[in-house]
Design an enzyme around this catalytic site. Structure first.
Site, PDB file in Angstrom:
ATOM      1  N   ASP A   1     -26.610 -28.640 -19.870  1.00  0.00           N
ATOM      2  CA  ASP A   1     -25.286 -28.582 -19.257  1.00  0.00           C
ATOM      3  C   ASP A   1     -25.173 -27.291 -18.461  1.00  0.00           C
ATOM      4  OD1 ASP A   1     -22.301 -28.165 -18.939  1.00  0.00           O
ATOM      5  OD2 ASP A   1     -22.288 -30.067 -20.016  1.00  0.00           O
TER       6      ASP A   1
ATOM      7  N   ASP B   1     -28.794 -26.176 -14.427  1.00  0.00           N
ATOM      8  CA  ASP B   1     -28.545 -27.343 -13.589  1.00  0.00           C
ATOM      9  C   ASP B   1     -29.446 -28.491 -14.051  1.00  0.00           C
ATOM     10  OD1 ASP B   1     -29.631 -28.845 -10.903  1.00  0.00           O
ATOM     11  OD2 ASP B   1     -27.492 -28.412 -10.811  1.00  0.00           O
ATOM     12  N   GLY B   2     -28.870 -29.640 -14.322  1.00  0.00           N
ATOM     13  CA  GLY B   2     -29.630 -30.765 -14.851  1.00  0.00           C
ATOM     14  C   GLY B   2     -30.734 -31.241 -13.929  1.00  0.00           C
TER      15      GLY B   2
ATOM     16  N   ASP C   1     -24.488 -37.797 -18.557  1.00  0.00           N
ATOM     17  CA  ASP C   1     -23.079 -37.719 -18.944  1.00  0.00           C
ATOM     18  C   ASP C   1     -22.450 -36.537 -18.207  1.00  0.00           C
ATOM     19  OD1 ASP C   1     -20.610 -37.844 -20.150  1.00  0.00           O
ATOM     20  OD2 ASP C   1     -21.296 -37.107 -22.098  1.00  0.00           O
TER      21      ASP C   1
ATOM     22  N   GLU D   1     -18.889 -32.155 -24.280  1.00  0.00           N
ATOM     23  CA  GLU D   1     -18.116 -32.323 -25.512  1.00  0.00           C
ATOM     24  C   GLU D   1     -18.983 -32.386 -26.761  1.00  0.00           C
ATOM     25  OE1 GLU D   1     -16.058 -35.583 -22.820  1.00  0.00           O
ATOM     26  OE2 GLU D   1     -18.060 -34.745 -22.998  1.00  0.00           O
TER      27      GLU D   1
END
Length: 202
Positions: free
Chosen positions: A142, A174-175, A192, A122
């Protein structure tokens, strides 16, 4: 897990025009007609409870490469972002949610300069981190570029221009892989991501 129904047409409760809707991940979890002409979204993200939200309109509903996305306007909570049948945040309380997610860690550091955000589609987590003048760089990783672009377009009250801040660096990856492979060091790291749903991106 239940299988999805095919898309069906129903009247928009505001304009009465036909509206195509597809349940995000289960029979109960799409924006659908409640039977009395109202448009509702039923969250069935756990096996015990159902949560029903009445929608005044659907702004976007579709599938990205990773997950089902619904951005809609509720009567009680304002705009909401729903991923894979689970509500992520709502306009009326997202400030409080993201402030509590970000600020304890940021305030615990005497001068955070380099911040890592894993997830945060977001942009609200990014906005909260950039509120600190000491921050020189905020890297947001993200996996789902499409969700980030949808949020940039439709959820301006969440990110408030944070995506365009010159201190922001967006990485679509990919985090976990990013953390394993990067040589960068960070003062604060904030996670998050969505809930750990079966077959979900987290």
């Amino acid at each position: 897990m239940m299988t999805s129904k095919p898309a069906s047409a129903m009247p928009d409760p505001v304009s009465n025009a036909p509206l195509e809707v597809t349940p995000p991940h289960g029979v109960a979890s799409g924006a659908r007609d409640s039977g009395d002409g109202a448009l509702v979204f039923v969250e069935d993200s756990d096996e015990f409870d159902l949560y029903t939200y009445r929608l005044s309109r659907v702004i976007y509903q579709g599938r990205t490469a990773y997950q089902q996305v619904l951005i809609g306007e509720t009567y009680n909570y304002g705009l909401v972002l729903m991923l894979d049948g689970a509500i992520q945040s709502a306009e009326d309380d997202q400030d409080l949610y993201h402030e509590m997610l970000v600020q304890p860690g940021m305030l615990a550091h005497p001068a955070p300069r380099n911040v890592l955000i894993i997830g945060g589609g977001e942009g609200a987590t990014l906005y909260q981190a950039l509120a600190h003048r000491t921050v020189e760089s905020a890297v947001m990783v993200d996996i789902d570029r499409e969700v980030v672009e949808l949020c940039r377009r439709h959820l301006g009250d969440w990110h408030r221009g944070a995506f365009d801040d010159p201190r922001t660096r967006l990485v679509f990856s990919d985090g976990r892989r990013f953390v394993e492979e990067t040589d960068d060091q960070f003062d604060v790291a904030i996670i998050d991501v969505v809930d750990l749903l079966d077959n979900g991106p987290a």
